[in-house]
Design a protein around this motif. Structure first.
Motif, short mmCIF file in Angstrom:
data_model
loop_
_atom_site.label_atom_id
_atom_site.label_comp_id
_atom_site.label_asym_id
_atom_site.label_seq_id
_atom_site.Cartn_x
_atom_site.Cartn_y
_atom_site.Cartn_z
N LEU A 291 0.85 -1.19 0.00
CA LEU A 291 0.00 0.00 0.00
C LEU A 291 0.88 1.24 0.00
CD1 LEU A 291 -1.08 -2.05 2.57
CD2 LEU A 291 -3.10 -0.65 2.19
N PRO A 292 0.31 2.39 -0.39
CA PRO A 292 1.06 3.64 -0.24
C PRO A 292 1.33 3.92 1.24
CG PRO A 292 -0.86 3.93 -1.65
CD PRO A 292 -1.01 2.59 -1.01
N ALA A 293 2.49 4.48 1.53
CA ALA A 293 2.80 4.83 2.92
C ALA A 293 1.94 6.02 3.33
CB ALA A 293 4.27 5.17 3.05
N PRO A 294 1.25 5.94 4.47
CA PRO A 294 0.43 7.08 4.91
C PRO A 294 1.32 8.26 5.30
CG PRO A 294 0.55 5.41 6.63
CD PRO A 294 1.21 4.82 5.42
N GLU A 295 0.85 9.43 5.05
CA GLU A 295 1.64 10.63 5.36
C GLU A 295 1.70 10.85 6.87
OE1 GLU A 295 0.37 14.05 3.26
OE2 GLU A 295 0.43 13.08 1.28
N ARG A 308 0.73 -11.67 15.36
CA ARG A 308 -0.06 -11.72 14.12
C ARG A 308 0.65 -12.48 13.00
NH1 ARG A 308 -0.98 -6.64 16.47
NH2 ARG A 308 -3.21 -6.19 16.83
N LYS A 309 1.92 -12.83 13.23
CA LYS A 309 2.71 -13.60 12.26
C LYS A 309 2.82 -12.89 10.92
CE LYS A 309 3.32 -16.94 15.20
NZ LYS A 309 4.62 -17.08 15.89
N ILE A 310 3.13 -11.59 10.97
CA ILE A 310 3.39 -10.85 9.74
C ILE A 310 4.69 -10.05 9.89
CG2 ILE A 310 0.95 -10.61 9.11
CD1 ILE A 310 1.23 -7.62 9.99
N VAL A 311 5.28 -9.71 8.75
CA VAL A 311 6.40 -8.78 8.73
C VAL A 311 5.97 -7.55 7.94
CG1 VAL A 311 8.07 -10.65 8.90
CG2 VAL A 311 7.49 -9.75 6.64
N VAL A 312 6.50 -6.39 8.31
CA VAL A 312 6.14 -5.13 7.69
C VAL A 312 7.41 -4.37 7.35
CG1 VAL A 312 4.86 -2.97 7.94
CG2 VAL A 312 4.04 -5.03 9.11
N ARG A 320 4.84 -2.62 2.81
CA ARG A 320 4.48 -4.00 2.47
C ARG A 320 4.39 -4.84 3.74
NH1 ARG A 320 7.89 -6.26 -1.94
NH2 ARG A 320 6.34 -5.11 -3.17
N ALA A 321 3.32 -5.65 3.81
CA ALA A 321 3.17 -6.63 4.88
C ALA A 321 3.06 -8.00 4.24
CB ALA A 321 1.93 -6.34 5.71
#
Length: 428
Positions: A291-295, A308-312, A320-321
């Motif tokens: 996704l676009p990075a929020p400002e 949650r077993k995710i990487v960001v 990216r996640a």
């Protein structure tokens, strides 16, 4: 042993491109094949973006069987089993479950970490080599470290205990309070306020970036050094005679070769089958969302959310996640529910991503996993000059350049920079 005159590398993902580049550095004549139209377009395309030497422990561990049972029937389960009428799947699962012991996990950490640290050194050398050649080696690398966050105190305690082994092997991590996590990455403020963070482990020396851009840039560097890159050219069979490799049959015809390196990810099993060799490399399907990075409040530090077993990871102006692991064969169908579960997990840890939710780009890929969490690197028994460099799973980028270096040493007859016995196919 002298360097083979003609070397074919099959697969232009992170590992295959790294191998081809390292062989070219040693003056070898190399042809790099891939069925797709460019480098890094399969598993390497939209992964989590972490160069995570601090996270080289295998997935298999004593907690995994209980977690699999707990997650049964959940569409958003981080680990999901889809049984198939495939003996290879069941053999892989049996060996994976047999590795779900603390001692087995600890056994794999030292060789994986050694390979990860060699990768770090090689990436630094690549930067210098590209600069001398006047080429661009921009893959949106961030030297901000990786922060692992934990929701439960007992999970943090176990991770701190496990990190002691990695520290003894040369990589320090810092234990952080919830407030300390927010100091390192202010974008986690909302998660801390909700009580979602019990603490963290911060590996300041780790990094992140875009693995696809890395693969594409290194492929261009390999071509500048004389590597012939044949895209849209799937390898269908390794040709051998009297126990020695003679070439590769492809959809475009035969290519003569004195040595072949299979770095084909989940396709490795098919190419090895005629030689009576079982690689125990099996696909685990994973998902990512970009996704676009929020400002104003976007993370800069790469994050691993252990609950949650995710990487960001932050990739330029994108976030990216990545997460999910499905043992379900070779199906690449993108399931909306599974994909959205990664997006939901991302919003759980970073609620500020909500406003850009409608711009999410989903992707899925097949990780080539071994049961014990280490890749297969070495020569195939009974087939002279047939080599495998595959099975890196979630650690493809973390171990890729190092794997390419030791493989090139082996093919060219040099003394490998690491002991390769822990990565031998004979260990299975």
């Amino acid at each position: 042993m002298k360097t083979p005159e003609k070397i074919v590398v099959i697969g232009a993902g992170i590992v295959g491109v790294s191998t081809a580049y390292e062989l070219a550095l040693r003056g070898a004549s190399v042809t790099l094949l891939d069925a797709r139209e460019g480098a890094g377009l399969a598993t390497s395309y939209a992964n989590g973006g972490q160069l995570s030497a601090s996270e080289v422990a295998p997935w298999a561990g004593p907690e995994i069987p209980w977690l699999i049972l707990r997650w049964l029937g959940r569409d958003d389960a981080p680990f999901r089993l889809r049984p198939k009428m495939d003996p290879e799947q069941w053999l892989w699962l049996l060996r994976f479950l047999l590795r779900c012991r603390a001692s087995a996990r600890a056994e794999r950490i030292p060789p994986n970490l050694a390979l990860a640290l060699l990768t770090r050194a090689r990436l630094a050398d690549y930067e210098e080599e590209f600069a001398r050649a006047g080429g661009s080696f921009d893959y949106q690398r961030k030297e901000k470290g990786i922060l692992r966050i934990f929701r439960e105190p007992h999970a943090l305690k176990e991770a701190v205990h496990d990190s002691a082994l990695i520290a003894r092997l040369g990589l320090e991590q810092q234990e952080l309070t919830p407030a300390g996590c927010v100091t390192v990455e202010p974008a986690l403020g909302a998660a801390m306020q909700r009580g979602d963070i019990a603490g963290g482990l911060y590996a300041a020396s780790d990094a992140s970036g875009d693995a696809y851009l890395y693969s594409a840039a290194l492929a261009e560097g390999a071509k500048r050094r004389g590597v012939t890159f044949m895209t849209g050219t799937a390898a269908t069979r390794i040709l051998a005679e009297d126990g020695r490799v003679r070439g590769v049959e492809t959809v475009a015809g035969k290519i003569d070769a004195d040595a072949v390196v299979i770095a084909a990810g989940t396709e490795t099993r098919t190419l090895l089958k005629p030689f009576g060799v079982r690689s125990y490399i099996y696909p685990l399907k994973g998902y990512s969302v970009t996704l676009p990075a929020p400002e104003g409040n976007a993370p800069e530090v790469s994050i691993t959310d252990e609950a949650r077993k995710i990487v960001v990871s932050r990739l330029g102006n994108r976030i990216r996640a990545a997460g999910q692991a499905e043992v379900g064969g070779y199906d690449l169908t993108l399931e909306p529910g599974r994909a959205r579960s990664v997006l939901n997990a991302l919003e759980g840890v970073l609620p500020q991503m909500g406003p850009v939710r409608d711009e999410a780009e989903f992707w899925c890929g097949l990780r080539p996993m071994t049961p014990d969490g280490s890749p297969v690197i070495g020569e195939i028994p009974g087939a002279s000059n047939l080599f495998v460099n595959s099975g890196h799973g979630t650690l493809g980028w973390t171990l890729g350049a190092g794997s390419g270096a030791v493989m090139a040493d082996l093919v060219c007859g040099s003394a490998p920079q690491l002991d390769l016995s822990p990565f031998s196919i004979k260990r299975f």
